[in-house]
Design an enzyme around this catalytic site. Structure first.
Site, PDB file in Angstrom:
ATOM      1  N   TRP A 175      40.872  -3.940 -32.286  1.00  0.00           N
ATOM      2  CA  TRP A 175      39.668  -4.707 -32.620  1.00  0.00           C
ATOM      3  C   TRP A 175      39.210  -4.447 -34.045  1.00  0.00           C
ATOM      4  O   TRP A 175      38.622  -5.326 -34.679  1.00  0.00           O
ATOM      5  CB  TRP A 175      38.582  -4.499 -31.572  1.00  0.00           C
ATOM      6  CG  TRP A 175      37.630  -3.364 -31.677  1.00  0.00           C
ATOM      7  CD1 TRP A 175      37.929  -2.042 -31.788  1.00  0.00           C
ATOM      8  CD2 TRP A 175      36.193  -3.454 -31.618  1.00  0.00           C
ATOM      9  NE1 TRP A 175      36.778  -1.299 -31.799  1.00  0.00           N
ATOM     10  CE2 TRP A 175      35.692  -2.138 -31.699  1.00  0.00           C
ATOM     11  CE3 TRP A 175      35.289  -4.510 -31.503  1.00  0.00           C
ATOM     12  CZ2 TRP A 175      34.338  -1.846 -31.670  1.00  0.00           C
ATOM     13  CZ3 TRP A 175      33.928  -4.223 -31.470  1.00  0.00           C
ATOM     14  CH2 TRP A 175      33.462  -2.912 -31.550  1.00  0.00           C
ATOM     15  N   ARG A 221      46.186   1.775 -22.755  1.00  0.00           N
ATOM     16  CA  ARG A 221      44.912   1.048 -22.797  1.00  0.00           C
ATOM     17  C   ARG A 221      44.932   0.039 -23.936  1.00  0.00           C
ATOM     18  O   ARG A 221      45.775   0.092 -24.828  1.00  0.00           O
ATOM     19  CB  ARG A 221      43.740   2.013 -22.979  1.00  0.00           C
ATOM     20  CG  ARG A 221      43.737   2.786 -24.293  1.00  0.00           C
ATOM     21  CD  ARG A 221      42.484   3.654 -24.407  1.00  0.00           C
ATOM     22  NE  ARG A 221      42.450   4.443 -25.638  1.00  0.00           N
ATOM     23  CZ  ARG A 221      42.863   5.695 -25.751  1.00  0.00           C
ATOM     24  NH1 ARG A 221      43.377   6.297 -24.687  1.00  0.00           N
ATOM     25  NH2 ARG A 221      42.785   6.347 -26.908  1.00  0.00           N
ATOM     26  N   GLU A 294      45.246  12.600 -28.573  1.00  0.00           N
ATOM     27  CA  GLU A 294      44.600  12.730 -29.875  1.00  0.00           C
ATOM     28  C   GLU A 294      43.281  13.493 -29.824  1.00  0.00           C
ATOM     29  O   GLU A 294      42.695  13.805 -30.867  1.00  0.00           O
ATOM     30  CB  GLU A 294      44.372  11.340 -30.482  1.00  0.00           C
ATOM     31  CG  GLU A 294      43.273  10.518 -29.846  1.00  0.00           C
ATOM     32  CD  GLU A 294      43.652   9.788 -28.562  1.00  0.00           C
ATOM     33  OE1 GLU A 294      42.876   8.913 -28.136  1.00  0.00           O
ATOM     34  OE2 GLU A 294      44.726  10.104 -27.984  1.00  0.00           O
ATOM     35  N   GLY A 324      36.063   0.889 -27.666  1.00  0.00           N
ATOM     36  CA  GLY A 324      35.771   0.893 -29.094  1.00  0.00           C
ATOM     37  C   GLY A 324      34.487   1.628 -29.424  1.00  0.00           C
ATOM     38  O   GLY A 324      34.274   2.027 -30.564  1.00  0.00           O
ATOM     39  N   ASP A 326      33.371   4.760 -28.822  1.00  0.00           N
ATOM     40  CA  ASP A 326      33.641   6.115 -28.372  1.00  0.00           C
ATOM     41  C   ASP A 326      32.958   7.126 -29.292  1.00  0.00           C
ATOM     42  O   ASP A 326      33.497   7.399 -30.351  1.00  0.00           O
ATOM     43  CB  ASP A 326      35.137   6.385 -28.258  1.00  0.00           C
ATOM     44  CG  ASP A 326      35.936   5.864 -29.458  1.00  0.00           C
ATOM     45  OD1 ASP A 326      35.492   4.926 -30.140  1.00  0.00           O
ATOM     46  OD2 ASP A 326      37.030   6.402 -29.686  1.00  0.00           O
ATOM     47  N   GLU A 509      33.121   4.720 -42.724  1.00  0.00           N
ATOM     48  CA  GLU A 509      33.254   4.157 -41.380  1.00  0.00           C
ATOM     49  C   GLU A 509      31.929   3.697 -40.796  1.00  0.00           C
ATOM     50  O   GLU A 509      31.859   2.665 -40.129  1.00  0.00           O
ATOM     51  CB  GLU A 509      33.879   5.233 -40.480  1.00  0.00           C
ATOM     52  CG  GLU A 509      34.133   4.813 -39.058  1.00  0.00           C
ATOM     53  CD  GLU A 509      34.626   5.968 -38.210  1.00  0.00           C
ATOM     54  OE1 GLU A 509      35.288   5.698 -37.199  1.00  0.00           O
ATOM     55  OE2 GLU A 509      34.340   7.137 -38.552  1.00  0.00           O
ATOM     56  N   GLU A 525      33.345  12.917 -32.394  1.00  0.00           N
ATOM     57  CA  GLU A 525      34.328  13.981 -32.221  1.00  0.00           C
ATOM     58  C   GLU A 525      35.032  14.396 -33.502  1.00  0.00           C
ATOM     59  O   GLU A 525      35.745  15.384 -33.515  1.00  0.00           O
ATOM     60  CB  GLU A 525      35.413  13.519 -31.230  1.00  0.00           C
ATOM     61  CG  GLU A 525      34.912  13.167 -29.865  1.00  0.00           C
ATOM     62  CD  GLU A 525      36.037  12.679 -28.973  1.00  0.00           C
ATOM     63  OE1 GLU A 525      36.218  13.271 -27.901  1.00  0.00           O
ATOM     64  OE2 GLU A 525      36.739  11.734 -29.355  1.00  0.00           O
TER      65      GLU A 525
END
Length: 549
Positions: A175, A221, A294, A324, A326, A509, A525
């Site tokens: 996405w 996924r 990961e 998306g 997370d 980001e 994370e």
């Protein structure tokens, strides 16, 4: 295959103790059929026989040893390492030497693996460059070529060039790529748009769906299904005709709706939930219930503190990654406590809006091709989904969309995901007007719109703003005639990104936008990432619409 397992040699010293104190939620015991409502999904078909093993499955106890000792600060580093020789030989060597007194795990890994390359310094611009120039010069830096793939690495080979987000993310993401494509189109990079169109179609053909990203550990996924939006973009920009992708859209739809026909009321299977009135809605899901490669150590630690069976927590963590978002308070029973995650128990408003778009796109393209029966079938599916969303996910009292907890049969939190129905044209004008008022009062800031109004320490919550949410809000409100709100969000976001760019000469980001001077977004994370694909894409598109800030 995804479910292939090898038997590792027992290793007492690597065992991670997990104290289980299972909690009982009375709301989850209400119906016997709910206990058996989720049969184990069948293995995904169509995966290539070679190089589909995840690093966790390939390296077994070596993988656990590296991750449990936190050899690298970022848990994603080792899964992204590429072996210098046949992985089986590496595992055999490890088993022979690991108990030696002078065994050095770091030296062993460095001798047998290529470490991922770090390119962060290249994301910093020449201070004299405008924001537009900076973004246009980043596309080559963020481009990866097929010949860069190393045998046996977790990276899945793609036939054409592709864009990566940047930072720790050295693969393409599903996405993310749609929002990156918006900027590529504005920059006149039709060559890269064509490459990415071919890549995503190829993944659907070969894997039956578009994975979360092109890594073996992402195959179990997907991510928010935006391929229909990509196809629309290809058509609008003259990159590829929409008709050529009808079969791909149908294949993606089959992936998301697998098992729907056999579900009884109040049952779920993989991504599909049969509601009490017989309607079908969807949720996020991952076919695995193990720690993510990961984020292995983080997942093990989260499960330790959950009071639930670890496999349930792992599934919900993975499903949260598939969303998306997370992570976010959207998926938590107790805000601020990741261990309370219950992603698979929520019907998300954004996912069902994206699937409405997919159903509508299949109907529209079928009409263009003269396939009237298919057109009628998918128009009905889209209509049924909209009715179900209005019934279960529209909060008429407060005038907004909300996620729905299908286990507890109650509405969940309000978030910026509620703007996706506007972006895809699923709402009516009254809903759009009422939602605009709620967004203004609860999410809008001088820096843009926040993901949620809840401050939890998770990255998809207050105080963070994310580029894709801004774009969908801007275009969503303008679609329904609220140019004033759409333009306000656009100007606020451009001001945020430009202010940060003028000080630091880079894009990132996510941004802290809840008040005062915009700054780096936090939470989550991993450390904040530079680059950054979808921020570049959305901002470049907005510069084309509104000019340089």
């Amino acid at each position: 295959m995804l479910n292939q397992k090898l038997n590792p040699t027992p290793s007492e010293d690597l065992t991670i103790d997990v104290d289980l104190f299972y909690e009982t939620d009375p709301c989850e015991l209400k119906l016997d059929e709910m206990i058996e409502a989720e049969p184990e999904p069948e293995m995904i078909e169509g995966l290539p026989a070679s190089d589909a093993l995840t690093p966790a499955d390939r390296y077994l106890e070596l993988f656990e040893h590296v991750q449990s000792t936190k050899l690298f600060p970022d848990s994603k580093t080792f899964p992204d390492c590429a072996p210098k020789m046949d992985p089986l030989d590496i595992l055999i060597r490890y088993r022979k030497v690991r108990r030696h007194r002078d065994f050095d795990l770091r030296r062993f890994v460095e001798n047998h693996f290529w470490l991922p390359e770090t390119l962060s310094s290249e994301y910093v611009s020449n201070p004299e460059n405008s924001l537009k120039e900076h973004i246009d010069q980043l596309w080559p830096i963020l481009t990866r070529e097929p010949q860069d793939h190393i045998p046996w690495s977790s990276l899945l080979a793609l036939p054409q060039s592709y864009i990566v987000p940047g930072g720790r993310f050295s693969e393409t993401y599903y996405w993310d790529s749609y929002f990156t494509m918006l900027g590529l189109a504005e920059s006149g990079r039709e060559d890269l748009l064509k490459c990415m169109a071919d890549n995503f179609a190829w993944m659907i053909e070969n894997y039956g769906h578009i994975p979360n990203g092109n890594r073996t550990y992402y195959l179990s996924r997907s991510q928010p299904p935006v391929f229909a939006l990509m196809v629309e973009l290809f058509e609008e920009d003259g990159v590829r005709g929409a008709r050529r992708y009808l079969d791909h859209l149908k294949m993606e739809y089959a992936f998301w709706m697998d098992g729907a026909e056999s579900l009884a009321l109040n049952q779920a299977y993989r991504h599909v939930v049969r509601m009490p009135d017989g309607s079908l809605l969807n949720r996020y899901w991952d076919d695995r219930d193990t720690p993510r490669d990961e984020s292995w150590l983080e997942d093990v630690e989260t499960a330790k503190h959950s009071g639930r069976p670890p496999n349930e927590v792992y599934r919900d963590l993975r499903a949260g990654a598939a969303s998306g978002w997370d992570y976010s308070s959207r998926w938590l029973r107790d805000a601020g406590r990741l261990a309370s995650i219950r992603t698979t128990q929520f019907i998300p408003i954004d996912l069902n809006a994206f699937l409405y778009k997919l159903e509508s796109a299949i109907a529209n393209i079928s009409a263009l091709k003269g396939e009237r029966d298919t057109e009628a079938l998918f128009r009905q599916k889209a209509s049924d989904r909209r009715a179900a969303v209005n019934h279960y996910l529209w909060d008429d009292e407060n005038g907004c969309y909300r996620d729905y907890d299908w286990r507890r049969e109650e509405m969940a939190l309000f978030s910026a995901a509620s703007i996706v129905p506007l972006y895809v044209g699923m709402a009516n004008h009254e809903q759009a007007d009422r939602l605009a008022n709620v967004v203004r009062s609860r999410l809008l800031t001088p820096g843009g719109i926040m993901a949620t109004e809840y401050e939890t320490g998770e990255q998809w919550d207050k105080p963070n703003g994310w580029a894709p949410l801004q774009w969908m809000a801007i275009q969503g409100f303008k679609r329904y005639g609220d140019d004033m709100l759409g333009d306000e969000i656009a100007h606020n976001w451009l001001k945020t990104v430009n202010h940060f760019y003028q000080e630091h000469h880079k894009l990132i980001e996510k941004y802290h936008i809840s008040g005062g001077t915009p700054r780096e977004g936090g939470g989550g994370e991993y450390p904040l990432q530079d680059g950054f694909g979808w921020t570049n894409g959305v901002v470049r598109r907005l510069i084309g619409l509104y000019g340089e800030p």
